[in-house]
Design an enzyme around this catalytic site. Structure first.
Site, PDB file in Angstrom:
ATOM      1  N   LYS A  74       0.807  -1.231   0.000  1.00  0.00           N
ATOM      2  CA  LYS A  74       0.000   0.000   0.000  1.00  0.00           C
ATOM      3  C   LYS A  74       0.838   1.279   0.000  1.00  0.00           C
ATOM      4  O   LYS A  74       0.398   2.319  -0.468  1.00  0.00           O
ATOM      5  CB  LYS A  74      -0.958   0.010   1.192  1.00  0.00           C
ATOM      6  CG  LYS A  74      -2.126  -0.933   0.966  1.00  0.00           C
ATOM      7  CD  LYS A  74      -3.154  -0.871   2.056  1.00  0.00           C
ATOM      8  CE  LYS A  74      -4.258  -1.854   1.703  1.00  0.00           C
ATOM      9  NZ  LYS A  74      -5.242  -2.035   2.724  1.00  0.00           N
ATOM     10  N   ASP A 110     -10.094   2.702   1.869  1.00  0.00           N
ATOM     11  CA  ASP A 110     -10.201   1.955   3.131  1.00  0.00           C
ATOM     12  C   ASP A 110     -10.833   2.801   4.243  1.00  0.00           C
ATOM     13  O   ASP A 110     -11.649   2.299   5.020  1.00  0.00           O
ATOM     14  CB  ASP A 110      -8.810   1.505   3.618  1.00  0.00           C
ATOM     15  CG  ASP A 110      -8.319   0.268   2.891  1.00  0.00           C
ATOM     16  OD1 ASP A 110      -9.147  -0.476   2.339  1.00  0.00           O
ATOM     17  OD2 ASP A 110      -7.092   0.045   2.875  1.00  0.00           O
TER      18      ASP A 110
HETATM   19  P1  NAP Z   1       0.428  -4.519   6.788  1.00  0.00           P
HETATM   20  O1  NAP Z   1       0.691  -3.178   6.219  1.00  0.00           O
HETATM   21  O2  NAP Z   1       1.296  -5.673   6.419  1.00  0.00           O
HETATM   22  O3  NAP Z   1       0.436  -4.339   8.386  1.00  0.00           O
HETATM   23  C1  NAP Z   1       0.198  -5.411   9.238  1.00  0.00           C
HETATM   24  C2  NAP Z   1       0.397  -4.981  10.681  1.00  0.00           C
HETATM   25  O4  NAP Z   1       0.061  -6.108  11.493  1.00  0.00           O
HETATM   26  C3  NAP Z   1       1.831  -4.624  11.044  1.00  0.00           C
HETATM   27  O5  NAP Z   1       1.803  -3.593  12.029  1.00  0.00           O
HETATM   28  C4  NAP Z   1       2.367  -5.939  11.656  1.00  0.00           C
HETATM   29  O6  NAP Z   1       3.426  -5.766  12.552  1.00  0.00           O
HETATM   30  C5  NAP Z   1       1.133  -6.384  12.397  1.00  0.00           C
HETATM   31  N1  NAP Z   1       1.125  -7.806  12.720  1.00  0.00           N
HETATM   32  C6  NAP Z   1       1.146  -8.852  11.868  1.00  0.00           C
HETATM   33  N2  NAP Z   1       1.053 -10.012  12.562  1.00  0.00           N
HETATM   34  C7  NAP Z   1       0.960  -9.673  13.875  1.00  0.00           C
HETATM   35  C8  NAP Z   1       0.834 -10.422  15.077  1.00  0.00           C
HETATM   36  N3  NAP Z   1       0.804 -11.760  15.053  1.00  0.00           N
HETATM   37  N4  NAP Z   1       0.744  -9.748  16.250  1.00  0.00           N
HETATM   38  C9  NAP Z   1       0.787  -8.400  16.267  1.00  0.00           C
HETATM   39  N5  NAP Z   1       0.912  -7.630  15.169  1.00  0.00           N
HETATM   40  C10 NAP Z   1       0.996  -8.263  13.977  1.00  0.00           C
HETATM   41  O7  NAP Z   1      -1.071  -4.995   6.469  1.00  0.00           O
HETATM   42  P2  NAP Z   1      -2.375  -4.084   6.297  1.00  0.00           P
HETATM   43  O8  NAP Z   1      -2.561  -3.728   4.880  1.00  0.00           O
HETATM   44  O9  NAP Z   1      -2.296  -3.000   7.313  1.00  0.00           O
HETATM   45  O10 NAP Z   1      -3.531  -5.134   6.657  1.00  0.00           O
HETATM   46  C11 NAP Z   1      -3.727  -5.568   7.988  1.00  0.00           C
HETATM   47  C12 NAP Z   1      -4.968  -6.480   8.059  1.00  0.00           C
HETATM   48  O11 NAP Z   1      -6.129  -5.736   7.734  1.00  0.00           O
HETATM   49  C13 NAP Z   1      -4.920  -7.651   7.055  1.00  0.00           C
HETATM   50  O12 NAP Z   1      -5.450  -8.796   7.677  1.00  0.00           O
HETATM   51  C14 NAP Z   1      -5.840  -7.202   5.941  1.00  0.00           C
HETATM   52  O13 NAP Z   1      -6.443  -8.276   5.242  1.00  0.00           O
HETATM   53  C15 NAP Z   1      -6.875  -6.428   6.737  1.00  0.00           C
HETATM   54  N6  NAP Z   1      -7.562  -5.433   5.919  1.00  0.00           N
HETATM   55  C16 NAP Z   1      -8.898  -5.600   5.745  1.00  0.00           C
HETATM   56  C17 NAP Z   1      -9.602  -4.687   4.993  1.00  0.00           C
HETATM   57  C18 NAP Z   1     -11.073  -4.870   4.822  1.00  0.00           C
HETATM   58  O14 NAP Z   1     -11.635  -4.281   3.896  1.00  0.00           O
HETATM   59  N7  NAP Z   1     -11.730  -5.606   5.682  1.00  0.00           N
HETATM   60  C19 NAP Z   1      -8.948  -3.608   4.388  1.00  0.00           C
HETATM   61  C20 NAP Z   1      -7.574  -3.453   4.599  1.00  0.00           C
HETATM   62  C21 NAP Z   1      -6.897  -4.394   5.365  1.00  0.00           C
HETATM   63  P3  NAP Z   1       4.944  -6.129  12.122  1.00  0.00           P
HETATM   64  O15 NAP Z   1       5.400  -5.009  11.240  1.00  0.00           O
HETATM   65  O16 NAP Z   1       5.625  -6.203  13.429  1.00  0.00           O
HETATM   66  O17 NAP Z   1       4.892  -7.451  11.386  1.00  0.00           O
END
Ligand code: NAP
Length: 299
Positions: A74, A110
């Site tokens: 992103k 989003d």
């Molecule tokens: P991202 O940029 O990769 O960020 C993920 C975040 O989660 C990072 O801060 C990461 O920390 C943290 N993380 C991952 N595993 C973890 C764990 N086991 N314990 C604690 N923290 C953890 O991903 P994103 O785009 O923000 O997306 C995050 C989630 O939101 C995904 O599951 C995605 O599918 C969901 N999402 C859903 C929608 C929807 O429309 N429903 C829209 C957008 C996103 P580290 O850097 O330490 O790994």
């Protein structure tokens, strides 16, 4: 049927769990449009660099009409784009790209997708529009777990609505950097960054009205993970919103059910952001009902 063929798609890694292809294929069909939605699995940088570049060159040649962007790209895509919407500049993350008038335009659906769904799911549990309370010290607090791309959009949307927020991440510096960035734009809100750890969350839980999981913990194929620390009760007077939508009921939501706390998963937000992206690419509004119907059997 329109003669124009729409090439839509999603960039991400992993992307196998995504429902976006089903949603947008249903949207195309509902409007009688010719087109397809493809998944572009591009590894994290630096490995995915070349592939991202190739894809955007292809888009500039008019071979791709529109793209969605998910984990982990992103923010990576921004430097390939010519123009950003005001909202994606402020969030510093892009989830929707369109090739318009010879220009690669990036925006973010989003934030509005989240707010639109939260309005529906949390009605009666929280006052969403906190800006009606003039003294920021008296406004409600939201706790956001995670500091990645989605957390940025959620933080932005809540701050625009007047909330005070606490960002909890396992890498504290990531939460701090997001807090510092947001502090520049939202001087009237209270923004904190904390460690996502048992002791800290136990301490802040009492004051939280809205808890959002914006980490990928709990998402397929890691459905057994919970970003909320084991053995800690959830904030007693709050609404829990888990952005994860696959599986439909996450471990965090199960914990909320056991503790009698109202909760929702991310499927509604997924649908809302898809409605907005589709509108950017086609100028057409697709109804939520059409999109929910397309994924009814897999939710
Ligand atoms: P991202 O940029 O990769 O960020 C993920 C975040 O989660 C990072 O801060 C990461 O920390 C943290 N993380 C991952 N595993 C973890 C764990 N086991 N314990 C604690 N923290 C953890 O991903 P994103 O785009 O923000 O997306 C995050 C989630 O939101 C995904 O599951 C995605 O599918 C969901 N999402 C859903 C929608 C929807 O429309 N429903 C829209 C957008 C996103 P580290 O850097 O330490 O790994």
């Amino acid at each position: 049927m329109s003669k124009h063929y729409l090439h839509l798609g999603l960039i991400g890694y992993p992307i196998e769990h995504s429902y976006s292809a089903i949603l947008h294929t249903a949207a195309l069909k509902a409007h009688g449009l010719n087109g397809e939605y493809n998944l572009h699995k591009i590894p994290p940088l630096p490995d995915g660099e070349k592939k991202l570049e190739e894809l955007f060159n292809f888009m500039r040649e008019g071979e791709i009409t529109g793209l969605n962007v998910t984990i982990p790209h992103k923010r990576n895509v921004i430097r390939f784009l010519d123009k950003l919407s005001d909202i994606s500049t402020r969030i510093d993350a892009v989830n929707t790209i369109a090739f318009q008038n010879g220009c690669l335009f990036g925006t973010n659906t989003d934030a509005d997708g989240f707010l639109n769904d939260l309005k529906i799911k949390a009605a009666g549990y929280i006052v969403l529009e906190q800006s009606v309370i003039s003294d920021s010290a008296n406004r409600a607090n939201a706790l956001i777990l995670g500091a990645g791309g989605a957390a940025r959009a959620i933080a932005f949307s809540l701050l625009v609505s007047g909330w005070n927020i606490t960002i909890a991440a396992r890498k504290l510096e990531q939460a701090r950097s997001l807090m510092e960035n947001l502090n520049r734009h939202f001087v009237n809100s209270i923004i904190k960054a904390v460690d996502l750890s048992k002791n800290v969350l136990e301490e802040v839980a009492g004051d939280i009205s809205l808890l959002i999981n914006a980490t990928s913990a709990g998402m397929f194929p890691n459905a057994d993970l919970n970003s909320w620390p084991e053995g800690v009760s959830l904030p007693p007077e709050c609404f829990v919103y888990d952005l994860v939508y696959n599986p439909g009921i996450t471990k965090l939501m199960k914990q909320a059910e056991i503790e009698n706390i109202p909760n929702a998963g991310g499927i509604g937000m997924l649908v809302e952001q898809a409605v907005l992206s589709f509108e950017i690419w086609t100028g057409m509004h697709v109804s939520r009902e059409v999109l929910f119907e397309s994924i009814r059997d897999i939710m």
